[in-house]
Design a protein around this motif. Structure first.
Motif, short mmCIF file in Angstrom:
data_model
loop_
_atom_site.label_atom_id
_atom_site.label_comp_id
_atom_site.label_asym_id
_atom_site.label_seq_id
_atom_site.Cartn_x
_atom_site.Cartn_y
_atom_site.Cartn_z
N LEU A 131 -32.40 42.11 -10.24
CA LEU A 131 -30.50 42.35 -10.59
C LEU A 131 -30.41 41.29 -11.79
O LEU A 131 -29.82 41.66 -12.63
CB LEU A 131 -30.01 42.38 -9.18
CG LEU A 131 -28.73 42.84 -9.52
CD1 LEU A 131 -28.93 44.31 -9.89
CD2 LEU A 131 -27.57 42.63 -8.26
N SER A 132 -31.36 39.95 -11.55
CA SER A 132 -30.33 38.96 -12.31
C SER A 132 -31.05 38.97 -13.44
O SER A 132 -30.13 39.34 -14.62
CB SER A 132 -31.14 37.74 -11.58
OG SER A 132 -30.97 37.22 -10.48
N VAL A 174 -25.62 30.09 -14.57
CA VAL A 174 -24.59 30.14 -13.51
C VAL A 174 -23.92 29.43 -13.50
O VAL A 174 -23.60 28.00 -13.74
CB VAL A 174 -25.47 29.97 -12.13
CG1 VAL A 174 -26.90 31.18 -11.57
CG2 VAL A 174 -26.25 28.56 -12.06
N GLU A 187 -18.32 40.46 -5.33
CA GLU A 187 -19.65 39.76 -4.21
C GLU A 187 -20.91 38.96 -5.32
O GLU A 187 -21.14 38.70 -6.56
CB GLU A 187 -20.45 40.88 -4.53
CG GLU A 187 -22.27 40.67 -3.96
CD GLU A 187 -23.22 42.25 -4.10
OE1 GLU A 187 -23.53 43.28 -3.58
OE2 GLU A 187 -23.66 42.53 -5.21
N MET A 188 -20.74 37.81 -3.88
CA MET A 188 -21.71 36.71 -4.75
C MET A 188 -22.94 36.95 -4.54
O MET A 188 -23.20 37.25 -3.03
CB MET A 188 -20.98 35.00 -4.00
CG MET A 188 -19.96 34.68 -3.97
SD MET A 188 -19.81 33.13 -4.75
CE MET A 188 -21.24 32.41 -3.63
N VAL A 189 -23.49 37.08 -5.89
CA VAL A 189 -25.40 36.88 -5.51
C VAL A 189 -26.39 35.91 -5.41
O VAL A 189 -26.26 35.99 -7.31
CB VAL A 189 -26.29 38.82 -6.86
CG1 VAL A 189 -26.68 38.86 -6.59
CG2 VAL A 189 -24.75 39.16 -6.39
N GLY A 190 -27.47 35.39 -4.51
CA GLY A 190 -28.25 34.78 -4.76
C GLY A 190 -29.37 35.09 -5.93
O GLY A 190 -29.81 36.39 -5.88
N ALA A 191 -28.81 34.58 -7.29
CA ALA A 191 -29.78 34.97 -7.80
C ALA A 191 -31.40 34.43 -8.23
O ALA A 191 -32.10 35.56 -8.03
CB ALA A 191 -29.62 33.81 -9.43
N MET A 192 -32.03 33.94 -6.52
CA MET A 192 -33.24 33.15 -7.04
C MET A 192 -33.76 35.13 -5.96
O MET A 192 -34.55 35.23 -5.76
CB MET A 192 -33.29 32.14 -5.88
CG MET A 192 -32.66 30.93 -6.78
SD MET A 192 -33.62 30.99 -8.50
CE MET A 192 -34.84 29.29 -7.69
N GLU A 193 -32.88 35.65 -4.86
CA GLU A 193 -33.32 36.43 -3.82
C GLU A 193 -33.57 37.72 -5.01
O GLU A 193 -34.08 38.41 -4.05
CB GLU A 193 -32.02 36.42 -2.48
CG GLU A 193 -32.31 34.62 -1.92
CD GLU A 193 -31.42 34.54 -1.10
OE1 GLU A 193 -31.38 35.84 0.19
OE2 GLU A 193 -31.14 33.88 -0.75
N PHE A 194 -32.45 38.15 -5.94
CA PHE A 194 -32.48 39.22 -6.27
C PHE A 194 -32.87 38.85 -7.30
O PHE A 194 -32.25 39.30 -8.77
CB PHE A 194 -30.54 39.78 -6.06
CG PHE A 194 -30.88 40.50 -4.52
CD1 PHE A 194 -31.26 40.87 -3.78
CD2 PHE A 194 -29.65 39.04 -3.80
CE1 PHE A 194 -30.71 40.59 -2.48
CE2 PHE A 194 -29.90 38.74 -2.64
CZ PHE A 194 -30.22 40.02 -1.48
N GLN A 211 -22.70 33.55 -13.03
CA GLN A 211 -22.26 34.43 -14.29
C GLN A 211 -22.17 35.67 -13.35
O GLN A 211 -22.34 35.98 -12.01
CB GLN A 211 -24.47 34.85 -14.73
CG GLN A 211 -23.40 36.07 -15.93
CD GLN A 211 -25.27 36.65 -16.33
OE1 GLN A 211 -25.70 35.61 -17.10
NE2 GLN A 211 -25.82 38.01 -16.25
#
Lengths: 147, 55
Positions: free
Chosen positions: B15-16, B24, B5-12, B26
């Protein structure tokens, strides 16, 4: 509504998609509340899907379609599943996006679509052998930023 | 068996923060069993996967 992709970008994607052989199906999961980028992400994907007849998409809501989301292990919105489609059969390769695929991530989205269409991970034999022997699920979360 | 899963670090961000994302990309494996920073070669990722699944 104004388009998110301009004609130049659309042409580039069209060229990138041209060699695509097999069909790809995208499942988009939005959410009505607390999702700043859901509408933009959905529009972006709709514009991408329009470019190739090899790509289809279905739209879901993380809450209203909770069963489907759970089935595909999607727990974030916008949540995107990039799956293979052969006839009516959808095959999930475990490829996911959480968040709007903009900036650098947009390139990754296009590459992921092409990769899934090719039905080949391009992984080494070593990696394939290891993954084949897995007995417990593995979740890889790749944290990225658009820049 | 494998989900990526690619996770948008700014949006989540929650979780980050949970996974102490400071650079990034990571790659967080199995909810923090391992964290791999940077775009590492496939063999490094495989070694890390072998290490945590051997436990």
């Amino acid at each position: 509504m104004a388009t998110l992709l301009n004609a130049d970008v659309r042409k580039q994607i069209e060229d990138a998609f041209a060699p695509m052989k097999e069909y790809v199906h995208i499942m988009f999961f939005g959410q009505k509340e607390n999702c700043e980028y859901c509408a933009d992400a959905q529009q972006l994907l709709e514009e991408v899907v329009e470019i190739s007849e090899k790509i289809s998409m279905t739209i879901y809501d993380l809450d209203d379609d909770a069963d489907i989301a759970k089935n595909y292990n999607v727990d974030k919105a916008p949540g995107i599943v990039i799956a293979a489609k052969d006839g009516d059969v959808i095959s999930d390769f475990g490829v996911r996006f959480a968040g709007i695929p903009s900036g650098h991530e947009f390139t990754s989205l296009i590459q992921d679509i092409i990769l899934v269409s090719g039905r080949d991970s391009h992984l080494s034999d070593d990696t394939r052998d290891f993954l084949k022997a897995l007995t417990e699920p593995v979740l890889l979360q790749v944290f990225v930023t658009p820049t | 068996m494998v989900q990526a899963e690619m996770v948008g670090a700014m949006e989540f961000q929650e979780l980050s923060m949970k996974h102490n994302v400071s650079g990034v990309p990571q790659t967080t494996i199995n909810d923090g069993a391992a964290n791999v920073v940077g775009a590492v070669p496939e063999s490094n990722m495989l070694a890390e996967l072998k290490r945590i699944t051997a436990k």
